[in-house]
Design a protein around this motif. Structure first.
Motif, mmCIF file in Angstrom:
data_model
loop_
_atom_site.group_PDB
_atom_site.id
_atom_site.type_symbol
_atom_site.label_atom_id
_atom_site.label_comp_id
_atom_site.label_asym_id
_atom_site.label_seq_id
_atom_site.Cartn_x
_atom_site.Cartn_y
_atom_site.Cartn_z
ATOM 1 N N VAL A 101 0.860 -1.185 0.000
ATOM 2 C CA VAL A 101 0.000 0.000 0.000
ATOM 3 C C VAL A 101 0.894 1.232 0.000
ATOM 4 N N HIS A 102 0.547 2.205 -0.818
ATOM 5 C CA HIS A 102 1.307 3.463 -0.843
ATOM 6 C C HIS A 102 1.172 4.182 0.506
ATOM 7 N N TYR A 103 2.291 4.570 1.086
ATOM 8 C CA TYR A 103 2.261 5.295 2.358
ATOM 9 C C TYR A 103 1.459 6.586 2.233
ATOM 10 N N ALA A 104 1.569 7.285 1.102
ATOM 11 C CA ALA A 104 0.880 8.565 0.928
ATOM 12 C C ALA A 104 -0.637 8.407 1.017
ATOM 13 N N ASN A 105 -1.159 7.227 0.689
ATOM 14 C CA ASN A 105 -2.608 7.022 0.697
ATOM 15 C C ASN A 105 -3.172 6.819 2.095
ATOM 16 N N VAL A 106 -2.379 6.194 2.969
ATOM 17 C CA VAL A 106 -2.788 5.956 4.364
ATOM 18 C C VAL A 106 -1.592 6.289 5.252
ATOM 19 N N PRO A 107 -1.309 7.567 5.443
ATOM 20 C CA PRO A 107 -0.076 7.961 6.135
ATOM 21 C C PRO A 107 -0.148 7.818 7.656
ATOM 22 N N HIS A 108 -0.297 6.581 8.127
ATOM 23 C CA HIS A 108 -0.390 6.295 9.555
ATOM 24 C C HIS A 108 0.565 5.154 9.899
ATOM 25 N N LYS A 109 1.500 5.399 10.803
ATOM 26 C CA LYS A 109 2.544 4.408 11.093
ATOM 27 C C LYS A 109 2.365 3.692 12.426
ATOM 28 N N SER A 110 1.337 4.024 13.195
ATOM 29 C CA SER A 110 1.254 3.490 14.554
ATOM 30 C C SER A 110 1.216 1.966 14.586
ATOM 31 N N LEU A 111 0.519 1.347 13.632
ATOM 32 C CA LEU A 111 0.431 -0.111 13.629
ATOM 33 C C LEU A 111 1.780 -0.773 13.383
ATOM 34 N N THR A 112 2.648 -0.114 12.652
ATOM 35 C CA THR A 112 3.969 -0.696 12.375
ATOM 36 C C THR A 112 4.799 -0.785 13.643
ATOM 37 N N VAL A 113 4.469 0.044 14.629
ATOM 38 C CA VAL A 113 5.176 0.021 15.917
ATOM 39 C C VAL A 113 4.465 -0.906 16.893
ATOM 40 N N GLU A 114 3.132 -0.722 17.042
ATOM 41 C CA GLU A 114 2.367 -1.490 18.035
ATOM 42 C C GLU A 114 2.323 -2.978 17.721
#
Length: 612
Positions: free
Chosen positions: A147-160
């Motif tokens: 998925v393009h980061y620009a389309n859903v620019p949310h990183k919290s799940l990658t950490v949690e």
């Protein structure tokens, strides 16, 4: 004076001159139609729709109006409203699940996470912008994993969820390895274990429900097995779970098991699963298990992986006592027996139950059966602590509600609800005629827009699905259709599920339970005629714009007068539109309106629309 019947005058016209005149007429007709079409403004998808030059394809399609609808602005009428972009803070706006509104409601039974829509005077009447840098999603199957980061620019799940391999951030994309909390070896390995007990491979299981789906990796990988999964998760502190799912091309809605019924008919799903979904199954006297039972087909399967299964191994990790977890599992077993579910498997972290095909062999102890005569009437209805009774059967071998063929045979077989006369006004014969009609309509749509069926449109929606004919005619691994049955229309959603398709009840006077930009293509058949006395057209169109991707397409099918009103509003929404005659010719009052949403993003100076 020469008579018009004088044979000598006819002889003076040569065949060559007649063909020359006809050729010039055709040329200028086509040129004029193109110049007035509203396209050619840099929108790549719109151009694709109008680049068709095959005369055999367009011989019956006339983009000129026979009802003077192209000249929309008239001196006696006000100009069409031009809708401005919303503030960029509304990029991920979900009108009926907004956090600020949600916090006004009680937390018990997850009431605050349910649908709470704004009143009419608080509705946004602006265009929800895409984030800067927005890109067309990857086509399936690549889109399942990236998925393009620009389309859903949310990183919290990658950490949690880093150690559970839900999602990883790499460069300018998110990668979805197919992991999950309860399937660290990947979704494929997890599904393989389920398939050792459940007949997933042979078409017996076609529709599935994933409660508390996360980023819907289970549903994504079930698609490899030709199983359509309806996934849902609340809008909570894990940013954009459902948005990620839809961006990947997987069916999903924002939803929760709370205090109201799920928006699905009884006996809808062949299978349901909870993979560490953290739903309190034993609370409220087992009400949530009873709701799963309502939507689970007789003979269907329920999978529970995670607490309290395998509690002896994990009780310390879960920070709960052995006694507490043991009691919880025992209570689940008791409720399952009341529901006529038979346990088929328990190994490691997974337990599987099968719902019996009828109630002839049930050993219920004073079960509280629901008294309502209409188990399909669920829109905003409070969930009850009662068991939905099985349909009556005459023998122990009969499947309650009717036996289904294996998919794909069930797609066009007469559904049991129709065969039993349970859908008012629909017979087996009219059902077959409806299928023929929609094959004809869809073939016409593909001539208008040759991107339909190519994989460019992955997430599709039918706003007024009827018997599901549109989705059935389009059935392909390249796309899926969310079949919406309006709450004011004839209830046909049970038929749609019996065909092996998925869908949902909805009222189009309200916002849909999804994030912005989650559908590539929307089909609106008779929607505005249905709602013309119920709510404002512009509210429905603005909601369609919210959920439609930039460069996404819409096909409206309706009476010409209704479509003229729709087209006028769409003219102020950065949509390119074109009116097309019915496939049977210009004398049919029903017309087709084709629309393409222009590409534009939040902020200034980055839009393809003319008003920037």
């Amino acid at each position: 004076m020469v008579s018009k019947h004088n044979p000598s005058s006819n002889r003076t016209r040569s065949p060559l001159s007649i063909f020359a005149v006809l050729g010039l007429c055709c040329f200028f007709y086509i040129l004029g139609a193109w110049q007035r079409s509203g396209f050619g403004k840099g929108d790549s998808i719109a151009l694709e729709v109008t680049k068709q030059t095959d005369c055999n394809i367009f011989t019956k399609l006339n983009f000129e109006s026979h009802h003077n609808d192209l000249e929309i602005v008239e001196p006696s009428k006000p100009k069409a409203v031009v809708f401005k972009p919303c503030d960029v803070k509304y990029t991920d706006y979900t009108p009926c699940q907004e956090q600020d509104r949600a916090m006004r409601f009680p937390r018990e039974n997850m009431i605050y996470r349910e649908r709470h829509c704004p009143p009419v005077d608080e509705k946004l009447r602006c265009l929800v912008p895409a984030p800067k840098g927005y890109m067309t999603p990857f086509e399936w199957p690549k889109g399942r994993d990236y998925v393009h980061y620009a389309n859903v620019p949310h990183k919290s799940l990658t950490v949690e969820k880093a150690n559970q391999h839900w999602v990883e951030f790499k460069g300018n994309v998110f990668k979805f390895p197919g992991g999950g909390t309860m399937f660290p070896q990947g979704a494929d390995a997890y599904i393989d274990e389920l398939a050792s007990v459940i007949p997933i491979a042979d078409g017996t299981v076609r529709t599935a429900l994933d409660t508390g789906c996360g980023v819907a990796s289970w549903g994504a990988y079930m698609m490899k097995r030709n199983v359509l999964t309806m996934s849902f998760a609340p809008r909570d502190n894990h940013e954009a779970q459902v948005q990620f799912a839809l961006e990947r091309g997987v069916p999903a809605i924002i939803g929760v098991l709370g205090s109201i019924n799920l928006p699905y008919p009884p006996r809808a799903f062949d299978m349901a699963q909870c993979s560490r979904c953290l739903i309190p199954w034993t609370s409220n006297e087992g009400m949530y298990l009873m709701e799963v039972d309502r939507v689970l087909r007789p003979g269907g399967y329920w999978v529970l992986s995670g607490p309290p299964i395998n509690w002896k191994t994990y009780y310390q990790t879960w920070k709960r006592s052995k006694e507490d977890l043991k009691a919880e599992q025992s209570r689940i077993e008791e409720i399952a027996e009341q529901l006529c579910w038979e346990k088929k498997y328990e190994k490691g972290d997974i337990a599987i139950w099968r719902k019996k095909i009828n109630d002839k062999s049930c050993r219920r102890k004073s079960a509280d059966l629901c008294k309502s005569k209409d188990a399909d009437d669920v829109w905003y209805k409070r969930m009850e602590t009662c068991i939905t009774p099985y349909p009556k059967v005459s023998s122990t071998s009969e499947v309650a509600g009717g036996e289904l063929k294996k998919f794909p045979a069930r797609l066009f077989a007469v559904p049991p609800r129709i065969a039993k006369g349970l859908v008012e006004g629909v017979s087996a014969e009219s059902y077959q005629e409806d299928n023929k009609l929609w094959k004809k309509h869809v073939n016409a749509y593909k001539r208008i827009n040759n991107l339909i069926g190519t994989g460019r449109y992955r997430n599709m929606m039918d706003m007024n699905a009827g018997l599901g004919g549109f989705a059935a005619a389009l059935e392909s691994r390249k796309s899926w259709v969310m079949n919406v049955v309006p709450t004011i229309a004839t209830d046909t959603l049970g038929v749609i599920y019996e065909r092996g398709l998925i869908g949902i009840y909805h009222d189009w006077c309200e916002g849909f339970s999804t994030y912005p930009r989650t559908y590539d293509f929307i089909h609106a058949n008779g929607v505005f005629s249905l709602y013309q006395d119920k709510c404002n057209f512009e509210d429905i169109l603005l909601e369609m714009d919210r959920i439609l991707r930039p460069e996404g397409s819409v096909i409206f099918r309706d009476e010409v007068d209704v479509l003229n009103k729709v087209r006028k509003i769409a003219g102020g929404m950065r949509w390119n539109t074109k009116m097309v005659d019915h496939e049977d010719g210009p004398l049919v009052p029903e017309k087709i309106l084709v629309a393409v949403k222009q590409y534009w993003v939040g902020g200034s100076g980055n839009s393809t629309s003319n008003d920037e």
